[in-house]
Design a protein around this motif. Structure first.
Motif, PDB file in Angstrom:
ATOM      1  N   ARG A   1     -87.634  42.170 -57.926  1.00 27.26           N
ATOM      2  CA  ARG A   1     -87.257  40.789 -58.225  1.00 27.26           C
ATOM      3  C   ARG A   1     -86.572  40.215 -56.997  1.00 27.26           C
ATOM      4  O   ARG A   1     -85.513  40.690 -56.584  1.00 27.26           O
ATOM      5  CB  ARG A   1     -86.330  40.749 -59.437  1.00 27.26           C
ATOM      6  CG  ARG A   1     -85.979  39.358 -59.911  1.00 27.26           C
ATOM      7  CD  ARG A   1     -85.328  39.378 -61.271  1.00 27.26           C
ATOM      8  NE  ARG A   1     -86.275  39.798 -62.284  1.00 27.26           N
ATOM      9  CZ  ARG A   1     -85.922  40.335 -63.457  1.00 27.26           C
ATOM     10  NH1 ARG A   1     -84.661  40.508 -63.756  1.00 27.26           N
ATOM     11  NH2 ARG A   1     -86.857  40.690 -64.321  1.00 27.26           N
ATOM     12  N   VAL A   2     -87.206  39.222 -56.381  1.00 27.50           N
ATOM     13  CA  VAL A   2     -86.680  38.627 -55.149  1.00 27.50           C
ATOM     14  C   VAL A   2     -85.283  38.079 -55.398  1.00 27.50           C
ATOM     15  O   VAL A   2     -85.024  37.434 -56.415  1.00 27.50           O
ATOM     16  CB  VAL A   2     -87.630  37.520 -54.636  1.00 27.50           C
ATOM     17  CG1 VAL A   2     -87.019  36.774 -53.469  1.00 27.50           C
ATOM     18  CG2 VAL A   2     -88.969  38.122 -54.237  1.00 27.50           C
ATOM     19  N   ARG A   3     -84.412  38.347 -54.455  1.00 30.67           N
ATOM     20  CA  ARG A   3     -83.020  37.890 -54.561  1.00 30.67           C
ATOM     21  C   ARG A   3     -82.950  36.365 -54.420  1.00 30.67           C
ATOM     22  O   ARG A   3     -83.804  35.762 -53.781  1.00 30.67           O
ATOM     23  CB  ARG A   3     -82.168  38.550 -53.488  1.00 30.67           C
ATOM     24  CG  ARG A   3     -81.997  40.044 -53.710  1.00 30.67           C
ATOM     25  CD  ARG A   3     -81.090  40.625 -52.644  1.00 30.67           C
ATOM     26  NE  ARG A   3     -80.943  42.048 -52.831  1.00 30.67           N
ATOM     27  CZ  ARG A   3     -80.042  42.616 -53.629  1.00 30.67           C
ATOM     28  NH1 ARG A   3     -79.199  41.856 -54.291  1.00 30.67           N
ATOM     29  NH2 ARG A   3     -79.975  43.927 -53.746  1.00 30.67           N
TER      30      ARG A   3
ATOM     31  N   LEU B   1     -87.085  33.482 -49.713  1.00 33.69           N
ATOM     32  CA  LEU B   1     -88.258  34.345 -49.728  1.00 33.69           C
ATOM     33  C   LEU B   1     -89.071  34.041 -50.976  1.00 33.69           C
ATOM     34  O   LEU B   1     -88.535  34.069 -52.084  1.00 33.69           O
ATOM     35  CB  LEU B   1     -87.838  35.820 -49.708  1.00 33.69           C
ATOM     36  CG  LEU B   1     -88.947  36.852 -49.773  1.00 33.69           C
ATOM     37  CD1 LEU B   1     -89.843  36.770 -48.533  1.00 33.69           C
ATOM     38  CD2 LEU B   1     -88.358  38.246 -49.901  1.00 33.69           C
ATOM     39  N   ASP B   2     -90.336  33.730 -50.783  1.00 35.57           N
ATOM     40  CA  ASP B   2     -91.232  33.466 -51.899  1.00 35.57           C
ATOM     41  C   ASP B   2     -91.792  34.799 -52.387  1.00 35.57           C
ATOM     42  O   ASP B   2     -92.299  35.603 -51.599  1.00 35.57           O
ATOM     43  CB  ASP B   2     -92.378  32.559 -51.428  1.00 35.57           C
ATOM     44  CG  ASP B   2     -93.241  32.057 -52.563  1.00 35.57           C
ATOM     45  OD1 ASP B   2     -93.420  32.785 -53.560  1.00 35.57           O
ATOM     46  OD2 ASP B   2     -93.753  30.929 -52.458  1.00 35.57           O
ATOM     47  N   ALA B   3     -91.699  35.048 -53.687  1.00 30.24           N
ATOM     48  CA  ALA B   3     -92.193  36.297 -54.265  1.00 30.24           C
ATOM     49  C   ALA B   3     -93.689  36.473 -54.013  1.00 30.24           C
ATOM     50  O   ALA B   3     -94.166  37.602 -53.846  1.00 30.24           O
ATOM     51  CB  ALA B   3     -91.896  36.339 -55.759  1.00 30.24           C
TER      52      ALA B   3
ATOM     53  N   LEU C   1     -79.820  36.665 -50.695  1.00 30.02           N
ATOM     54  CA  LEU C   1     -80.465  37.206 -49.504  1.00 30.02           C
ATOM     55  C   LEU C   1     -79.460  37.346 -48.363  1.00 30.02           C
ATOM     56  O   LEU C   1     -78.463  36.633 -48.318  1.00 30.02           O
ATOM     57  CB  LEU C   1     -81.614  36.280 -49.088  1.00 30.02           C
ATOM     58  CG  LEU C   1     -82.786  36.215 -50.058  1.00 30.02           C
ATOM     59  CD1 LEU C   1     -83.703  35.048 -49.705  1.00 30.02           C
ATOM     60  CD2 LEU C   1     -83.563  37.518 -50.048  1.00 30.02           C
TER      61      LEU C   1
ATOM     62  N   TYR D   1     -98.536  40.774 -59.081  1.00 28.50           N
ATOM     63  CA  TYR D   1     -97.630  39.643 -59.252  1.00 28.50           C
ATOM     64  C   TYR D   1     -97.592  39.215 -60.723  1.00 28.50           C
ATOM     65  O   TYR D   1     -98.624  39.112 -61.379  1.00 28.50           O
ATOM     66  CB  TYR D   1     -98.103  38.477 -58.377  1.00 28.50           C
ATOM     67  CG  TYR D   1     -97.197  37.281 -58.407  1.00 28.50           C
ATOM     68  CD1 TYR D   1     -95.973  37.313 -57.739  1.00 28.50           C
ATOM     69  CD2 TYR D   1     -97.544  36.143 -59.099  1.00 28.50           C
ATOM     70  CE1 TYR D   1     -95.134  36.218 -57.751  1.00 28.50           C
ATOM     71  CE2 TYR D   1     -96.708  35.040 -59.125  1.00 28.50           C
ATOM     72  CZ  TYR D   1     -95.503  35.091 -58.451  1.00 28.50           C
ATOM     73  OH  TYR D   1     -94.663  34.006 -58.476  1.00 28.50           O
TER      74      TYR D   1
ATOM     75  N   LEU E   1     -94.048  38.080 -50.624  1.00 34.00           N
ATOM     76  CA  LEU E   1     -93.723  39.508 -50.672  1.00 34.00           C
ATOM     77  C   LEU E   1     -94.864  40.284 -51.321  1.00 34.00           C
ATOM     78  O   LEU E   1     -95.234  41.362 -50.859  1.00 34.00           O
ATOM     79  CB  LEU E   1     -92.411  39.734 -51.427  1.00 34.00           C
ATOM     80  CG  LEU E   1     -91.943  41.177 -51.522  1.00 34.00           C
ATOM     81  CD1 LEU E   1     -91.772  41.794 -50.134  1.00 34.00           C
ATOM     82  CD2 LEU E   1     -90.640  41.256 -52.326  1.00 34.00           C
TER      83      LEU E   1
ATOM     84  N   LEU F   1     -83.875  42.337 -49.760  1.00 34.49           N
ATOM     85  CA  LEU F   1     -84.653  41.147 -50.087  1.00 34.49           C
ATOM     86  C   LEU F   1     -84.939  41.011 -51.585  1.00 34.49           C
ATOM     87  O   LEU F   1     -85.169  39.912 -52.084  1.00 34.49           O
ATOM     88  CB  LEU F   1     -85.980  41.178 -49.325  1.00 34.49           C
ATOM     89  CG  LEU F   1     -85.860  41.265 -47.802  1.00 34.49           C
ATOM     90  CD1 LEU F   1     -87.233  41.433 -47.178  1.00 34.49           C
ATOM     91  CD2 LEU F   1     -85.131  40.060 -47.245  1.00 34.49           C
ATOM     92  N   ALA F   2     -84.957  42.150 -52.279  1.00 34.46           N
ATOM     93  CA  ALA F   2     -85.303  42.137 -53.696  1.00 34.46           C
ATOM     94  C   ALA F   2     -84.544  43.230 -54.425  1.00 34.46           C
ATOM     95  O   ALA F   2     -84.237  44.279 -53.851  1.00 34.46           O
ATOM     96  CB  ALA F   2     -86.810  42.357 -53.873  1.00 34.46           C
TER      97      ALA F   2
END
Length: 150
Positions: free
Chosen positions: A102-104, A120-122, A113, A79, A125, A8-9
């Motif tokens: 770092r979100v993909r 996916l919203d950081a 992803l 964050y 996460l 995911l990241a």
């Protein structure tokens, strides 16, 4: 569906200093250290400045990154929302042992992803990593006595 965090990241270690960090008021790099993490949102205005001659660009933080304590009694996430540390600062970096997540990008893009995950919203996460149930699981996974490591 269950996915490992690495699906995911992107997960990487902060900048590895070989010696003690020496603050310099005219330094061009703002440095995030463990003491700057609060489990909420990063305050870039109070960061220590250092001088780094050469540094790979992938160490520079971006808005939307999540900073995670990998070595500490607490394993919370902070964050990165705004990176305006002050005049003369070119970049902001995190020091090791902080992990930078770092979100993909969305599915279908290079390095994106996995199938079944539209986006996916950081911020989500970040919330999930700090959730009490997640924190309880992380505590069971950490090892060590004085400085626990995940």
């Amino acid at each position: 569906m269950r996915f490992p965090l690495s699906a995911l990241a992107d997960v990487r270690l902060g900048y590895p200093f070989r010696t003690r960090v020496t603050p310099e008021t005219q330094g061009e790099t703002a440095l995030v250290q463990l003491a700057d993490l609060n489990g909420g949102v990063l305050d870039a205005s109070s960061l220590v400045r250092v001088r780094l001659a050469r540094i790979r660009e992938h160490f520079a933080l971006r808005p939307g990154d999540i900073l995670f304590r990998a070595r500490s009694q607490m394993h919370d996430a902070t964050y990165v929302d705004d990176l305006t540390p002050g005049p003369g600062v070119v970049r902001v970096v995190a020091a090791a042992p902080i992990l930078v997540l770092r979100v993909r990008p969305p599915h279908g893009r290079a390095g994106g992803l996995p199938d079944g995950v539209a986006g996916l919203d950081a911020r989500y996460l970040h919330w999930l990593l700090n959730h009490p149930q997640t924190q309880a699981v992380l505590r069971t996974q950490s090892t060590g006595h004085n400085a626990e490591i995940l």
